[in-house]
Design a protein around this motif. Structure first.
Motif, PDB file in Angstrom:
ATOM      1  N   ALA A 200      -8.625   7.074  35.659  1.00  0.00           N
ATOM      2  CA  ALA A 200      -9.551   6.448  34.698  1.00  0.00           C
ATOM      3  C   ALA A 200      -9.608   7.231  33.389  1.00  0.00           C
ATOM      4  CB  ALA A 200     -10.945   6.352  35.320  1.00  0.00           C
ATOM      5  N   TYR A 201     -10.316   6.652  32.405  1.00  0.00           N
ATOM      6  CA  TYR A 201     -10.561   7.372  31.162  1.00  0.00           C
ATOM      7  C   TYR A 201     -11.470   8.564  31.452  1.00  0.00           C
ATOM      8  CZ  TYR A 201      -8.811   3.150  28.825  1.00  0.00           C
ATOM      9  OH  TYR A 201      -8.041   2.097  28.397  1.00  0.00           O
ATOM     10  N   GLY A 202     -11.570   9.466  30.492  1.00  0.00           N
ATOM     11  CA  GLY A 202     -12.507  10.591  30.638  1.00  0.00           C
ATOM     12  C   GLY A 202     -11.937  11.697  31.504  1.00  0.00           C
ATOM     13  N   ILE A 203     -12.744  12.143  32.468  1.00  0.00           N
ATOM     14  CA  ILE A 203     -12.382  13.295  33.291  1.00  0.00           C
ATOM     15  C   ILE A 203     -11.059  13.074  34.041  1.00  0.00           C
ATOM     16  CG2 ILE A 203     -13.089  14.721  35.265  1.00  0.00           C
ATOM     17  CD1 ILE A 203     -14.688  15.229  32.676  1.00  0.00           C
ATOM     18  N   ASP A 204     -10.903  11.892  34.661  1.00  0.00           N
ATOM     19  CA  ASP A 204      -9.693  11.619  35.439  1.00  0.00           C
ATOM     20  C   ASP A 204      -8.443  11.832  34.578  1.00  0.00           C
ATOM     21  OD1 ASP A 204     -11.665  10.680  37.150  1.00  0.00           O
ATOM     22  OD2 ASP A 204     -10.536   8.901  37.768  1.00  0.00           O
ATOM     23  N   GLY A 205      -8.460  11.195  33.406  1.00  0.00           N
ATOM     24  CA  GLY A 205      -7.298  11.262  32.529  1.00  0.00           C
ATOM     25  C   GLY A 205      -6.995  12.687  32.096  1.00  0.00           C
ATOM     26  N   ALA A 206      -8.048  13.428  31.731  1.00  0.00           N
ATOM     27  CA  ALA A 206      -7.855  14.811  31.288  1.00  0.00           C
ATOM     28  C   ALA A 206      -7.243  15.637  32.411  1.00  0.00           C
ATOM     29  CB  ALA A 206      -9.192  15.412  30.850  1.00  0.00           C
ATOM     30  N   ALA A 207      -7.697  15.409  33.645  1.00  0.00           N
ATOM     31  CA  ALA A 207      -7.183  16.171  34.780  1.00  0.00           C
ATOM     32  C   ALA A 207      -5.712  15.852  35.032  1.00  0.00           C
ATOM     33  CB  ALA A 207      -8.027  15.878  36.018  1.00  0.00           C
ATOM     34  N   HIS A 208      -5.372  14.554  35.063  1.00  0.00           N
ATOM     35  CA  HIS A 208      -3.978  14.165  35.282  1.00  0.00           C
ATOM     36  C   HIS A 208      -3.065  14.748  34.192  1.00  0.00           C
ATOM     37  CE1 HIS A 208      -4.577  11.364  38.570  1.00  0.00           C
ATOM     38  NE2 HIS A 208      -5.393  10.582  37.882  1.00  0.00           N
ATOM     39  N   ARG A 209      -3.464  14.556  32.937  1.00  0.00           N
ATOM     40  CA  ARG A 209      -2.642  15.009  31.806  1.00  0.00           C
ATOM     41  C   ARG A 209      -2.391  16.508  31.860  1.00  0.00           C
ATOM     42  NH1 ARG A 209      -2.458  10.667  28.124  1.00  0.00           N
ATOM     43  NH2 ARG A 209      -4.449   9.548  28.161  1.00  0.00           N
ATOM     44  N   SER A 210      -3.451  17.249  32.162  1.00  0.00           N
ATOM     45  CA  SER A 210      -3.317  18.695  32.170  1.00  0.00           C
ATOM     46  C   SER A 210      -2.432  19.156  33.324  1.00  0.00           C
ATOM     47  CB  SER A 210      -4.707  19.323  32.266  1.00  0.00           C
ATOM     48  OG  SER A 210      -4.619  20.714  32.455  1.00  0.00           O
ATOM     49  N   ALA A 211      -2.550  18.484  34.478  1.00  0.00           N
ATOM     50  CA  ALA A 211      -1.685  18.840  35.600  1.00  0.00           C
ATOM     51  C   ALA A 211      -0.227  18.595  35.220  1.00  0.00           C
ATOM     52  CB  ALA A 211      -2.066  18.033  36.839  1.00  0.00           C
ATOM     53  N   LEU A 212       0.037  17.454  34.576  1.00  0.00           N
ATOM     54  CA  LEU A 212       1.408  17.135  34.149  1.00  0.00           C
ATOM     55  C   LEU A 212       1.892  18.161  33.133  1.00  0.00           C
ATOM     56  CD1 LEU A 212       1.170  13.245  33.691  1.00  0.00           C
ATOM     57  CD2 LEU A 212       2.407  14.484  35.503  1.00  0.00           C
ATOM     58  N   ALA A 213       1.038  18.497  32.176  1.00  0.00           N
ATOM     59  CA  ALA A 213       1.422  19.442  31.123  1.00  0.00           C
ATOM     60  C   ALA A 213       1.729  20.812  31.697  1.00  0.00           C
ATOM     61  CB  ALA A 213       0.302  19.543  30.085  1.00  0.00           C
ATOM     62  N   SER A 214       1.133  21.132  32.837  1.00  0.00           N
ATOM     63  CA  SER A 214       1.366  22.429  33.471  1.00  0.00           C
ATOM     64  C   SER A 214       2.480  22.372  34.488  1.00  0.00           C
ATOM     65  CB  SER A 214       0.079  22.898  34.171  1.00  0.00           C
ATOM     66  OG  SER A 214      -0.989  22.923  33.271  1.00  0.00           O
ATOM     67  N   GLY A 215       3.183  21.231  34.541  1.00  0.00           N
ATOM     68  CA  GLY A 215       4.288  21.113  35.496  1.00  0.00           C
ATOM     69  C   GLY A 215       3.806  20.972  36.925  1.00  0.00           C
ATOM     70  N   GLY A 216       2.559  20.548  37.101  1.00  0.00           N
ATOM     71  CA  GLY A 216       2.008  20.409  38.441  1.00  0.00           C
ATOM     72  C   GLY A 216       2.205  19.025  39.015  1.00  0.00           C
ATOM     73  N   ILE A 241       2.781   9.726  35.377  1.00  0.00           N
ATOM     74  CA  ILE A 241       2.405  10.177  36.716  1.00  0.00           C
ATOM     75  C   ILE A 241       3.425   9.651  37.733  1.00  0.00           C
ATOM     76  CG2 ILE A 241       0.637  10.046  38.517  1.00  0.00           C
ATOM     77  CD1 ILE A 241      -1.475   9.865  36.271  1.00  0.00           C
ATOM     78  N   ILE A 242       3.858   8.397  37.551  1.00  0.00           N
ATOM     79  CA  ILE A 242       4.861   7.815  38.457  1.00  0.00           C
ATOM     80  C   ILE A 242       6.161   8.618  38.370  1.00  0.00           C
ATOM     81  CG2 ILE A 242       6.353   5.794  38.791  1.00  0.00           C
ATOM     82  CD1 ILE A 242       3.861   4.079  37.934  1.00  0.00           C
ATOM     83  N   GLU A 243       6.524   9.032  37.153  1.00  0.00           N
ATOM     84  CA  GLU A 243       7.776   9.795  36.970  1.00  0.00           C
ATOM     85  C   GLU A 243       7.726  11.170  37.627  1.00  0.00           C
ATOM     86  OE1 GLU A 243       9.041  10.214  32.839  1.00  0.00           O
ATOM     87  OE2 GLU A 243       8.814   8.007  32.701  1.00  0.00           O
ATOM     88  N   ARG A 244       6.532  11.808  37.585  1.00  0.00           N
ATOM     89  CA  ARG A 244       6.472  13.209  38.032  1.00  0.00           C
ATOM     90  C   ARG A 244       5.461  13.467  39.135  1.00  0.00           C
ATOM     91  NH1 ARG A 244       5.601  15.144  32.170  1.00  0.00           N
ATOM     92  NH2 ARG A 244       5.169  17.181  33.103  1.00  0.00           N
TER      93      ARG A 244
END
Lengths: 425, 425
Positions: A200-216, A241-244
């Motif tokens: 979702a927007y907000g917290i969910d999105g920030a969490a997903h994005r940051s995990a991806l940015a950290s290679g997680g 998210i689907i890609e990684r």
């Protein structure tokens, strides 16, 4: 518009027959452990007929097996006969409850539509996961009769088995909340933990994005079908998210993300994660529902505090206050909540902690050094007797401590008495 | 510089005799229940000889009575004889421990200095409170052998008995922390609760000032003598507290506010209050010591959360996480922590709470209304069968809910089917 399909058309030769869908079932199962088409299709049927979390479907499937239950339903078995079979299998479900469930499922017995879901999944390269598959998130089994019958997955199914922490929170997040979500997700990724959320927007999105940015690794559980990347503004994020990582849902492709399904989707987020942390949530945030699921499941529940003046943190404070949530301030604590021992990565923080004070203790008589230091002055030299009177210690104790302080360079003896010396550095 | 005074000079006719100080003792006790001068002076002597929290003094006084203990000390009784008397009274204190204590007290046996303390108190209009006085804060008795022998008080001694909440925190408080302290103190004052603190800069000062501004009762426990209004920058504030509340200390007038006494003073703040709330505290804040005392005493302990990005709140978060402190976000919760039932004043807040959602619950099958609403569209009319298929409910259930929604004006029947109606307002 929905029709109750005669048994013949959903039988061995109808559009929903294992034979008709053999190719598609093979595509959505490629690389996974062999499960016969009959069993897979039975789960697909149940997941299409019953809304997520339908306990009657869960109990019947547990008693009769998915394949037998689906076969009975496809054969047009009536409620009375189905109840008889359930009772014979040891299930104590009331006949009335079962009748009501059949009434709920009947409007959805549309073989063509159910078959279409499988074809859509195959067309977009999705996978179909069922319990027992290596990648199946075994935590979901703790949902018992409310557990999903299957998961439709896009991306790497293996991501679903990475031990993960659910980071959830409000859509209407503040900069503070998003900042904390970013820090937590990055720290969890650094520790090799997955980040689970709802896309979702907000917290969910920030969490997903940051995990991806950290290679997680990150997994988004969706309320609607995996072919509908919702919300629209997160289509690109969900594709990343689907890609990684992976995007998963228990409802058939094509399903709308209804309010009910959001609430049920939350149970999957809580059950699939080793711990749930609510990062920022107002009193009406849906993430409190995820928290309640975590608590019901006995999963560790954490909440990040925020300013008491911020309504956006009021839900978190309620969880801390009334629901025994653990106060979480950084990724190390989030990992610890999930049972990850503070490891290599926490060492720098731990060494800082070593420099920080021991757990607060009420001070008791005995800290003679504090008292002697209190009685010393840097400017005025004082006799041992005067220091004893000021500190309330015996002269012997005072002399003992002064000797130590002298060695440490913290006190100095002058002809007219003792003075304190300011510590160098 | 301190001398061991021959028994004669501290006897019936010395500077510390009840006779010599009768006038001053009368002044510091005016209006209070009669207690004989001997007993009062005994407590004054003990409080002057032993540092706050000295458990040996507390145990001996409990076994022998203050008057007898002081008389033995003033008569120059040696450690062995005192030990014998203690053992005879059932006290199991080791002879060595008692000897060490005597060694600590001996440098302070200065009759003139002790008498000066009483004279100073009388000169500034202070009162001397002892256990059993109506205004004695009975919570202090829970400190057992570490309880103070007396309290020197300036202001209204009755303020010490107003049920109060300790609001404590860091000197280096942020604007956020001070703002919260102000809100909490004002809300407690509005509820008729006292605000107890330590008169320090930062949180303490904000709490005292706000209680005064709200016409509430506030008490400052000082680490040094009540004649030394410390810190200097708070002299005016402390004078206002004396005018409209009370300032109290267990050390004799003239005593310096040493680090040790700050730590011991904290035990009085915790013990004298019905609950302790740490408003804002870094990891090294002295207020964590007050929190530890509250926890040791079994007093309810609360902590106000703040941004996890603020080191000034790190101590509060630690209390929430590791010391089971209750998360406190407003004065109503602080009052509740102290056992005050949410009353008249909380009604407005309570009615807001009634409008806020029920405790978060995992959603389960059965919320048929949510599911029917999910299946309705405001633009596209849908048949009952279609709504049943979309919602996963039976047609009977759907019709039941639609009837209700129709009555409520939330759904409307059109020739071509049902539509959702947006709620007015």
């Amino acid at each position: 518009m929905t029709e109750t399909i005669p048994a013949a058309t959903v039988g061995a030769s109808g559009p929903l027959s294992p034979a008709a869908l053999h190719g598609e079932l093979g595509a959505v199962r490629r690389g996974l452990r062999a499960t016969d088409d009959e069993e897979l299709l039975a789960r697909v049927v149940l997941a299409a007929l019953a809304e997520p979390g339908d306990g009657v479907a869960g109990r019947l499937a547990a008693a009769l097996g998915h394949a037998r239950l689906a076969a009975l339903l496809r054969a047009g078995t009536g409620a009375a006969a189905l109840h008889e079979a359930a009772v014979a299998a040891g299930e104590t479900l009331a006949a009335r409850q079962l009748g009501q469930a059949m009434d709920r499922w009947r409007p959805r017995m549309d073989a063509a539509r159910i078959a279409l879901g499988v074809r859509r999944a195959a067309a977009i390269g999705a996978r179909l996961l069922v319990p027992g598959d290596e990648a199946w998130p075994s935590g979901l089994d703790d949902l018992g009769e409310h557990a999903p019958h299957l998961l439709w997955v896009r991306g790497d199914p293996g991501a679903l088995r990475t031990p993960g922490v659910a980071l959830v929170g409000a859509r209407a997040a503040t900069g503070y909340g998003q900042g904390v979500a970013i820090e937590l997700a990055a720290g969890l990724a650094d520790r090799g933990m997955g980040v689970v959320s709802g896309g979702a927007y907000g917290i969910d999105g920030a969490a997903h994005r940051s995990a991806l940015a950290s290679g997680g690794t990150t997994v988004a559980y969706l309320a609607g079908g995996i072919d509908r990347l919702y919300p629209a503004g997160h289509e690109e994020l969900l594709r990343s998210i689907i890609e990684r990582g992976a995007v998963a849902s228990e409802v058939p492709p094509g399903s709308a993300p209804t309010k009910w399904r959001f609430l049920q989707r939350n149970r999957c987020i809580a059950a699939a994660s080793a711990a749930t942390v609510v990062v920022e949530a107002g009193l009406r945030s849906g993430s409190l529902n995820t928290a309640a699921h975590a608590a019901t499941l006995g999963r560790p529940l954490g909440a990040v505090p925020g300013p008491v003046t911020s309504p956006a943190s009021a839900g978190c404070h309620r969880l801390l206050r009334e629901f025994d949530a653990v106060c979480i301030v950084d990724a190390g604590q989030a990992g610890e909540l999930a049972g990850i021992e503070p490891g290599e990565l926490d060492r720098p923080a731990a060494s800082t902690a070593a420099a920080s004070p021991a757990p607060p203790q009420p001070a008791r008589a005995g800290s003679t050094e504090v008292r002697v230091r209190d009685a010393l002055s840097r400017r005025t030299a004082r006799s041992v007797g005067e220091i004893a009177a000021r500190s309330g210690l015996s002269t012997a104790e005072v002399m003992g401590v002064l000797g130590r302080l002298d060695l440490e360079g913290a006190a100095s003896r002058r002809p007219e008495g003792w003075v304190a010396v300011r510590a160098a550095g």
